[in-house]
Write a protein that holds these residues in place. Structure first.
Motif, mmCIF file in Angstrom:
data_model
loop_
_atom_site.group_PDB
_atom_site.id
_atom_site.type_symbol
_atom_site.label_atom_id
_atom_site.label_comp_id
_atom_site.label_asym_id
_atom_site.label_seq_id
_atom_site.Cartn_x
_atom_site.Cartn_y
_atom_site.Cartn_z
ATOM 1 N N LEU A 146 4.752 23.151 22.244
ATOM 2 C CA LEU A 146 5.646 23.029 23.503
ATOM 3 C C LEU A 146 6.999 22.779 23.108
ATOM 4 O O LEU A 146 8.171 23.224 23.748
ATOM 5 C CB LEU A 146 5.013 21.785 24.400
ATOM 6 C CG LEU A 146 3.980 21.903 25.296
ATOM 7 C CD1 LEU A 146 3.551 20.761 25.719
ATOM 8 C CD2 LEU A 146 4.207 23.038 26.354
ATOM 9 N N GLY A 150 10.232 25.056 24.248
ATOM 10 C CA GLY A 150 11.460 24.564 24.773
ATOM 11 C C GLY A 150 12.424 24.692 23.770
ATOM 12 O O GLY A 150 13.881 25.231 24.701
ATOM 13 N N ARG A 151 12.647 24.836 22.514
ATOM 14 C CA ARG A 151 13.788 25.195 21.817
ATOM 15 C C ARG A 151 13.920 26.728 22.005
ATOM 16 O O ARG A 151 15.385 27.001 22.367
ATOM 17 C CB ARG A 151 13.475 24.925 20.379
ATOM 18 C CG ARG A 151 14.571 25.518 19.340
ATOM 19 C CD ARG A 151 14.091 25.638 17.977
ATOM 20 N NE ARG A 151 13.361 26.963 17.765
ATOM 21 C CZ ARG A 151 13.780 27.948 17.773
ATOM 22 N NH1 ARG A 151 15.026 28.198 17.845
ATOM 23 N NH2 ARG A 151 12.963 28.991 17.523
ATOM 24 N N LEU A 153 13.755 28.190 24.980
ATOM 25 C CA LEU A 153 14.339 28.312 26.229
ATOM 26 C C LEU A 153 15.771 27.919 26.205
ATOM 27 O O LEU A 153 16.502 28.294 26.877
ATOM 28 C CB LEU A 153 13.362 27.464 27.268
ATOM 29 C CG LEU A 153 12.164 28.079 27.790
ATOM 30 C CD1 LEU A 153 11.242 26.806 28.611
ATOM 31 C CD2 LEU A 153 12.252 29.233 28.348
ATOM 32 N N THR A 154 15.852 26.829 25.497
ATOM 33 C CA THR A 154 17.351 26.268 25.245
ATOM 34 C C THR A 154 18.221 27.561 24.825
ATOM 35 O O THR A 154 19.320 27.634 25.241
ATOM 36 C CB THR A 154 17.464 25.022 24.282
ATOM 37 O OG1 THR A 154 16.669 24.150 25.249
ATOM 38 C CG2 THR A 154 19.061 24.485 24.401
ATOM 39 N N SER A 218 9.774 29.341 33.548
ATOM 40 C CA SER A 218 10.407 28.288 34.203
ATOM 41 C C SER A 218 10.701 28.499 35.713
ATOM 42 O O SER A 218 10.783 27.463 36.442
ATOM 43 C CB SER A 218 11.963 27.889 33.423
ATOM 44 O OG SER A 218 12.666 29.149 33.504
#
Length: 533
Positions: A146, A150-151, A153-154, A218
């Motif tokens: 996860l 998330g990294r 997605l950023t 997302s």
């Protein structure tokens, strides 16, 4: 015709809020003569030039909605409505190569995360954990995945140019970019200046030929927020959703258009791309243009831009599972922060069925301030504050619904019995010719007014085509006018039977505590379950 579709065409502002609906048919006195052009790849164009207005109402429909989904894959049609605004290889990104790399890496990580989630779901099934979504139950590897997800997605967010698709249109004078998904179709629309029509051809063909479904995972969170607004934030939202699942037993209309969240959580990009390849192939799409444009030039642009789309390998499969015949009445009672209400729904017929016009006329006899239900239940008996009827003809099935809100000192059961009494009158007595003519004239006038709007006309053409045949726009008013009093009595007797009935009653929440609330259950009330006709 769908009740929801009718509401759309009555109010475009509601359409923009994504409360989707279908209007009534075209006016008898006005023929809509669309020029039809079909590309070699099967994509159809309906062209209606109208001189004088510098804008063109442009739209296209994919003949796919939630009815084309399956258990485990619900909500994907609506999700694609969102994804089609995420851009292409040339729109929506600062670096397409890195963008695509990140998408591939996200897919690989998501598959691993899904394996971890399945382990938690299995532990929940066995009773080993209380909540499979509780972060405390995750493994160390799950948390690591996860974090990496998330990294990425950023990083991707830094590459994305938000809403660039919309901004390009807006800077060129276009307006009203929007879309909606229903049970039976997904429709995209915009108004563009006539001198920017070629831009529309390029933009729309580009998002069909080179789409990039950025923020795929997302975006499911965005859909969940939409669900909270549409369903969970409404006092009766969850109850209404449950009533739908009770009413539709075998039909794929059983699940909501927005889908089940558990299905969206598990949806993979490969599954979504397979769905897109089947239902967004050009042979499953129709375009409608209404406004001041040269049809010959429009055909040339259609060939140039949309002609490059590859035809699907086959035609989409029709819906296979039909609704089973109902054998017994079903009833549901719920409590919510709402006024005491009753809804009575019957299975009837699909859109364009030969008996649908008679059902529409029947609903018109009942509806409105001068209709039978308001006059009887509200003005004369004073047992309701409002009452009405609705017809919803979907592509493969349909229903007729009666509803009423109980007045102070009365229960939903009182209203229910009064609704049955009004239907009994229609089953036993012929409607008067003057009353029949009045509601037909109202329908005719309403249809004519709707055809005067370019946007409404464009939407109607696409909806009619998605449900069966756009040329029905020229036939339906005539069919309404041909309905006789005997036709109305026939359908009233055929469909409004106790064994075909589904009843939903809502009380105020205070009724749940056993107190006699406003309009809540009270001793000595009129018959409830099974009462009346």
């Amino acid at each position: 015709m769908s009740l929801l579709h009718r509401r759309l065409l009555t109010s475009i502002c509601l359409l923009c809020a994504a409360l989707i609906a279908l209007s009534g048919p075209g006016a008898q006195a006005q023929e809509v003569e669309a020029q039809v052009h079909v590309l070699d790849n099967g994509m159809q164009f309906l062209l209606l030039p109208r001189e004088g207005d510098p804008n063109v109402s442009a739209g296209w429909v994919a003949k796919v909605g939630s009815v084309n989904e399956r258990p485990g894959l619900t909500g994907v049609a609506h999700l694609f409505e969102h994804m089609m605004f995420k851009g292409t290889h040339t729109i929506g990104t600062k670096d397409i190569d890195r963008d695509l790399e990140i998408i591939s890496q996200l897919d690989a990580l998501r598959a691993q995360i899904r394996d971890e989630e399945e382990t938690l779901i299995e532990q929940h099934r066995r009773g080993l954990i209380d909540n499979p979504k509780d972060p405390a139950s995750r493994s160390e590897e799950h948390n690591r995945l996860l974090g990496e997800f998330g990294r990425l997605l950023t990083e991707q967010r830094e590459l994305i140019i938000k809403d660039q698709f919309d901004r390009i249109y807006t800077l060129q004078g276009a307006s009203g970019l929007n879309a909606f998904t229903s049970h039976d179709l997904t429709l995209y629309m915009i108004n563009v200046p006539a001198n920017k029509l070629e831009l529309w051809f390029w933009m729309e063909s580009d998002r069909l030929s080179n789409p990039v479904f950025r923020e795929f995972y997302s975006e499911r969170d965005v859909v969940q927020e939409e669900r909270r607004l549409r369903v969970e934030s409404r006092p009766t939202g969850k109850l209404d959703e449950q009533f739908e699942t009770i009413f539709w037993q075998s039909s794929p209309y059983h699940w909501p258009v927005i889908g089940w969240q558990s299905d969206l959580d598990g949806l993979t990009r490969d599954e979504a791309l397979e769905f897109f390849g089947t239902y967004y192939a050009p042979n499953n799409l129709t375009v409608a243009l209404v406004g001041d444009f040269d049809p010959e030039q429009a055909v040339a642009w259609a060939e140039k831009y949309f002609g490059r789309l590859k035809r699907g390998e086959g035609e989409p499969e029709p819906v296979r599972t039909w609704e089973i015949e109902q054998q017994a009445e079903t009833r549901m009672t719920g409590y919510a922060d709402t006024r005491p209400t009753v809804r009575v729904r019957y299975h009837t017929v699909a859109d364009a069925h030969r008996e649908e016009p008679a059902l529409l006329v029947l609903s018109s006899l009942l509806n409105g301030r001068t209709g039978r239900l308001y006059k009887s239940l509200v003005l004369e008996q004073k047992i309701a504050t409002n009452a009405g009827a609705a017809v919803n003809g979907l592509k493969y099935d349909g229903y007729f619904e009666l509803s009423g809100i109980a007045a102070e000192g009365h229960t939903p059961e009182d209203v229910e019995q009064a609704l049955y009494q009004e239907m009994k009158v229609l089953q036993e007595q012929l409607a008067g010719e003057r009353e029949l003519r009045k509601v037909k004239n109202q329908q005719l006038a309403s249809d004519f007014r709707r055809l005067r709007s370019k946007t409404n006309l464009m939407i109607q053409l696409l909806i009619y085509e998605a449900l069966g045949d756009w040329e029905n726009i020229n036939k339906f008013s005539e069919r309404i006018q041909a309905v006789t009093a005997e036709d109305v009595r026939t359908v009233a007797g055929k469909y409004f039977k106790p064994e075909n009935r589904n009843v939903s009653i809502y009380y105020t929440k205070e009724g749940a505590s056993g107190r006699r609330g406003r309009g809540g259950p009270r001793p000595g009330g009129r018959p409830g379950p099974g009462g009346g006709r």
